[in-house]
Design an enzyme around this catalytic site. Structure first.
Site, short mmCIF file in Angstrom:
data_model
loop_
_atom_site.label_atom_id
_atom_site.label_comp_id
_atom_site.label_asym_id
_atom_site.label_seq_id
_atom_site.Cartn_x
_atom_site.Cartn_y
_atom_site.Cartn_z
N PRO A 15 0.84 -1.20 0.00
CA PRO A 15 0.00 0.00 0.00
C PRO A 15 0.87 1.25 0.00
O PRO A 15 1.81 1.36 0.79
CB PRO A 15 -0.78 -0.11 1.31
CG PRO A 15 -0.69 -1.55 1.71
CD PRO A 15 0.61 -2.03 1.20
N MET A 16 0.57 2.19 -0.89
CA MET A 16 1.31 3.46 -0.95
C MET A 16 0.33 4.59 -1.24
O MET A 16 -0.38 4.55 -2.25
CB MET A 16 2.40 3.40 -2.02
CG MET A 16 3.56 2.46 -1.69
SD MET A 16 4.78 2.37 -3.02
CE MET A 16 3.95 1.22 -4.15
N GLN A 69 -6.11 -1.76 3.36
CA GLN A 69 -5.33 -1.42 4.55
C GLN A 69 -5.96 -0.23 5.28
O GLN A 69 -6.24 0.80 4.68
CB GLN A 69 -3.88 -1.08 4.20
CG GLN A 69 -3.03 -0.86 5.45
CD GLN A 69 -1.62 -0.40 5.16
OE1 GLN A 69 -1.40 0.75 4.81
NE2 GLN A 69 -0.66 -1.31 5.32
N CYS A 100 3.13 3.38 9.71
CA CYS A 100 3.27 4.61 8.92
C CYS A 100 3.97 5.69 9.74
O CYS A 100 3.54 6.02 10.85
CB CYS A 100 1.90 5.11 8.46
SG CYS A 100 2.01 6.63 7.46
N LYS A 143 0.79 -4.67 9.25
CA LYS A 143 2.08 -4.23 8.71
C LYS A 143 2.72 -3.29 9.72
O LYS A 143 2.09 -2.33 10.16
CB LYS A 143 1.90 -3.52 7.36
CG LYS A 143 3.21 -3.21 6.64
CD LYS A 143 2.92 -2.72 5.21
CE LYS A 143 4.22 -2.56 4.41
NZ LYS A 143 5.01 -1.40 4.84
N ASN A 204 9.81 -6.55 4.12
CA ASN A 204 9.66 -5.28 3.41
C ASN A 204 10.87 -4.41 3.75
O ASN A 204 11.33 -4.40 4.88
CB ASN A 204 8.35 -4.62 3.84
CG ASN A 204 8.07 -3.30 3.16
OD1 ASN A 204 7.53 -2.40 3.77
ND2 ASN A 204 8.40 -3.16 1.90
N GLY A 205 11.35 -3.69 2.72
CA GLY A 205 12.45 -2.76 2.94
C GLY A 205 13.63 -3.05 2.05
O GLY A 205 14.24 -4.13 2.12
N ARG A 229 8.65 0.96 -3.22
CA ARG A 229 9.20 2.00 -4.08
C ARG A 229 9.70 1.49 -5.43
O ARG A 229 9.63 2.21 -6.42
CB ARG A 229 10.31 2.74 -3.33
CG ARG A 229 9.76 3.69 -2.26
CD ARG A 229 10.85 4.38 -1.48
NE ARG A 229 11.52 3.46 -0.57
CZ ARG A 229 12.60 3.79 0.14
NH1 ARG A 229 13.13 4.99 0.03
NH2 ARG A 229 13.14 2.91 0.98
#
Length: 321
Positions: A15-16, A69, A100, A143, A204-205, A229
């Site tokens: 999700p972004m 989300q 977030c 998350k 993630n990351g 990203r």
């Protein structure tokens, strides 16, 4: 190997905000994303009937598995939003954002703020689980990040509370809330979490290339991957990541003309609902890092309407520059 939504080592479009709109999710799905998710939605907005929030959670015809989300500090509000969601949109899972780092989200005591209070994080997820069960949504996940900052790494405790609350899996972005998106993700903590909880852990990351997902799998034993990203610039990256995970020859990175073809695909999928500023943002992201990117960004940012932007993308695809 633990499976998530019946999928082994799924590649998930993370999700972004202002990125993963329905058209972008459809584009990622068409290019190999196994699972998609709406951008982060404020539970209070959905619960109060906010029109834009409902537009953002609309499910595409080919979107499966698909989830929404939520961010919320209040269990009752989140439960209300989950129940209302189930009445109007068929979703396969609900994800609760516990990571977030945006200042406005932290001020509302949601998102990454909840990494300060594992018990409250557990209560929020438990409310989502109960409401999802009542409404017929089969799965709930969360998350999160490593903790508020380097001096307070709370992820093991938060994950334990989340698992006890009934989450089916958890995703760990291996940065602290204070880091935001700076510095390096520390994958060793993902490996530690995999050993620390019974439910599947997704990593993630810093997953920028096909080789990165293979390295994360080998280093952590995680059950799947959230791609953020890297997908913003190139939503076709999911196919190459899957090739790498399957031990196949990985296709070359897309050329500029191919990227423009992807942009035109997005424009077509978005249709008249997407605004010109939104189209410009997508176009600029897709040319980042390409030769002549500054010149192309200026052209796209100067596009007065969708038709002009579409013509620019078509012309760039044809000329190759």
């Amino acid at each position: 190997m633990k499976r998530v939504l019946g999928i082994t080592q799924p590649l998930v479009l993370s999700p972004m905000v202002d990125v993963t709109d329905p058209a972008f999710r459809a584009l990622a799905k068409a290019n190999g994303a196994d699972i998609t998710c709406s951008e982060m939605i404020a539970a209070i907005g959905l619960a109060h009937g906010n029109r834009s929030a409902w537009e953002l959670v609309a499910r595409g015809p080919a979107e499966s598995p698909y989830g929404v989300q939520f961010m919320s500090a209040d269990p009752a509000t989140l439960a209300d939003a989950v129940r209302q969601l189930a009445e109007r949109v068929k979703v396969d899972y609900v994800d609760v954002n516990l990571g977030c780092p945006a200042p406005n989200i932290l001020k509302s005591c949601a998102g990454g703020f909840l990494m300060r209070d594992p018990k409250q994080a557990g209560r929020v997820v438990a409310a989502a689980r109960k409401a999802a069960d009542e409404a017929g949504i089969p799965h709930v996940s969360a998350k999160m990040r490593l903790g508020p900052d380097a001096t307070r790494l709370t992820y093991l405790e938060v994950a334990s509370e989340v698992a006890a609350a009934g989450a089916d899996w958890v995703t760990l972005h291996a940065r602290t809330v204070a880091q935001g998106y700076s510095g390096d993700a520390d994958w060793s903590h993902i490996a530690r979490l995999v050993e620390g909880v019974e439910i599947p852990v997704l990593g993630n990351g810093d997953l920028r290339t096909p080789d990165d997902v293979v390295r994360m799998r080998e280093a952590t034993g995680c059950a799947g991957f959230f791609i953020a990203r890297a997908a913003m610039r190139d939503p076709t990256i999911f196919r190459r990541m899957r090739q790498a995970l399957d031990g196949k020859t990985v296709d070359a990175e897309p050329t500029l003309p191919e990227r423009m073809g992807t942009l035109l695909d997005y424009v077509e999928r978005a249709g008249p609902t997407v605004t010109v500023p939104e189209l410009r943002r997508v176009a600029v992201r897709m040319v980042t890092g390409e030769p002549g990117a500054a010149r192309l960004r200026a052209k796209f940012n100067g596009a007065a309407d969708a038709a002009t932007l579409r013509d620019l993308a078509a012309a760039t695809r044809s000329s190759g520059a």
